[in-house]
Design a protein around this motif. Structure first.
Motif, mmCIF file in Angstrom:
data_model
loop_
_atom_site.group_PDB
_atom_site.id
_atom_site.type_symbol
_atom_site.label_atom_id
_atom_site.label_comp_id
_atom_site.label_asym_id
_atom_site.label_seq_id
_atom_site.Cartn_x
_atom_site.Cartn_y
_atom_site.Cartn_z
ATOM 1 N N UNK A 1 0.758 -1.303 0.016
ATOM 2 C CA UNK A 1 -0.054 -0.085 0.089
ATOM 3 C C UNK A 1 0.943 1.267 0.177
ATOM 4 N N UNK A 2 0.375 2.433 -0.682
ATOM 5 C CA UNK A 2 1.131 3.558 -0.642
ATOM 6 C C UNK A 2 1.436 4.291 0.632
ATOM 7 N N UNK A 3 2.576 4.693 0.847
ATOM 8 C CA UNK A 3 2.633 5.456 2.052
ATOM 9 C C UNK A 3 1.692 6.824 2.177
ATOM 10 N N UNK A 4 1.192 6.939 3.248
ATOM 11 C CA UNK A 4 0.385 8.488 2.972
ATOM 12 C C UNK A 4 1.013 9.381 3.987
ATOM 13 N N UNK A 5 0.780 10.835 3.685
ATOM 14 C CA UNK A 5 1.284 12.066 4.182
ATOM 15 C C UNK A 5 0.313 12.970 4.289
ATOM 16 N N UNK A 6 0.199 13.666 5.167
ATOM 17 C CA UNK A 6 -0.746 14.923 5.411
ATOM 18 C C UNK A 6 0.366 16.261 5.359
ATOM 19 N N UNK A 26 5.099 8.765 -4.987
ATOM 20 C CA UNK A 26 4.281 7.728 -4.391
ATOM 21 C C UNK A 26 3.285 7.942 -3.292
ATOM 22 N N UNK A 27 3.259 8.898 -2.743
ATOM 23 C CA UNK A 27 2.373 8.962 -1.384
ATOM 24 C C UNK A 27 1.044 9.212 -1.877
ATOM 25 N N UNK A 28 0.248 8.824 -1.169
ATOM 26 C CA UNK A 28 -1.108 9.113 -0.958
ATOM 27 C C UNK A 28 -1.115 10.684 -0.063
ATOM 28 N N UNK A 29 -1.898 11.499 -0.878
ATOM 29 C CA UNK A 29 -1.500 12.815 -0.035
ATOM 30 C C UNK A 29 -2.667 13.715 0.561
ATOM 31 N N UNK A 30 -2.669 13.973 1.833
ATOM 32 C CA UNK A 30 -3.760 14.780 2.452
ATOM 33 C C UNK A 30 -3.359 16.313 2.273
ATOM 34 N N UNK A 31 -4.057 16.981 1.628
ATOM 35 C CA UNK A 31 -3.853 18.563 1.546
ATOM 36 C C UNK A 31 -4.751 19.446 2.616
#
Ligand code: NAD
Length: 257
Positions: A1-6, A26-31
């Motif tokens: 699973x992609x690493x996630x970042x906010x 490649x991160x899933x991003x929370x803006x």
């Protein structure tokens, strides 16, 4: 699973570039931003991103954003504001607003993410965006410099408390960046040229310079870096003594050299 970042304050400026580079990596991003239009515009420009509309100073709103996005592997506390005025004329409301966003916001967001990571038995990483103003106070910058010094110490505080639970916390201290809140200062062509010339690296910094540093600190390549503040300023804070007069004879420098 992609690493996630906010990334907080990712609607514009440096935060938007951190979000962009994270997505490219490649991160899933929370803006996350309190400016809804800006948050949506950044998120829509990225492949796997979500706009999270919240103020970093509002613990309930931050929890709501985390409920919606899920607990991220990485948090970048980037949202910040500045109010220029000499201290003698500085309104209390401006002082409190800057303390709230620049220092209390990273505490609220960091605490919320760390609580969830620990409860879920996961490890993670946090990067707080400070400033060289946290090392060398900027003239007439009111609470900005004190809060940015506070961010450097908050980073160390988080690192010693959360390191044993597998959460690394570091900081980036940007110098003079040709983006975001520096725009009004750098709009003056003479100020711009002089600032660039007085920087040892002979140029202004870019949002990309800061994003690269922040994402390196979040990465596994920085696995043993903890509680550190990485100054990314082209050498500006090291020039403090360069403006002091010296007799040329002391250095054996011939007159005119
Ligand atoms: N631009 C520079 O030269 C420079 C230099 C050193 C440090 N910094 C730091 O970098 C960070 C980003 O600055 P920038 O220049 O990109 O500024 P910017 O003004 O372009 O971006 C800040 C973003 O934060 C958002 N924001 C403000 N308060 C918020 C809150 N309470 N909750 C959520 N979002 C909020 C704004 O809506 C905006 O989108 C700041 O912490 C700033 O202090 C900037």
């Amino acid at each position: 699973m992609a690493r996630s970042i906010i990334v907080t304050g990712a609607g514009t400026g440096i935060g938007a570039e951190i979000a962009r580079q994270a997505a490219a990596g490649g991160y899933r991003v929370g803006v996350l931003d309190l400016d809804e239009a800006a948050a949506r515009s950044t998120a829509q420009s990225l492949p796997d991103a979500e706009a999270l509309v919240a103020s970093t100073t509002d613990a309930q709103a931050v929890d709501g954003a985390l409920d919606a996005f899920g607990t991220p592997d990485v948090l970048v506390n980037n949202a910040g504001i500045v109010r220029f005025r000499p201290l003698l004329e500085h309104p209390e409301a401006d002082w409190r607003a800057v303390v709230d966003v620049n220092l209390t916001g990273p505490f609220i967001c960091g605490r919320a993410v760390a609580r969830r990571l620990i409860a879920e038995g996961r490890t993670g990483s946090i990067v707080n965006i400070s400033s060289i103003n946290g090392i060398a106070p900027g003239p007439n910058s009111g609470a900005y410099s004190p809060t940015k010094a506070g961010v450097i110490q908050l980073t160390r505080q988080m690192a010693i408390e959360w390191g044993p639970q597998g959460i690394r916390v570091n900081s980036v201290a940007p110098g003079i960046i040709d983006d975001g809140m520096s725009a009004p200062v750098l709009a003056d062509p003479e100020v711009r040229a002089t600032r660039s010339a007085r920087t040892p690296s002979q140029r202004l910094g870019t949002a990309a310079d800061i994003a690269q540093a922040a994402l390196w600190l979040c990465s596994d390549d920085a696995d043993y870096v903890n509680g550190h503040t990485l100054v990314v300023d082209g050498g500006v804070v090291s020039t403090v003594l360069a403006g002091m007069p010296r007799p040329a004879s002391i250095d054996g420098v011939a007159a005119g050299n």
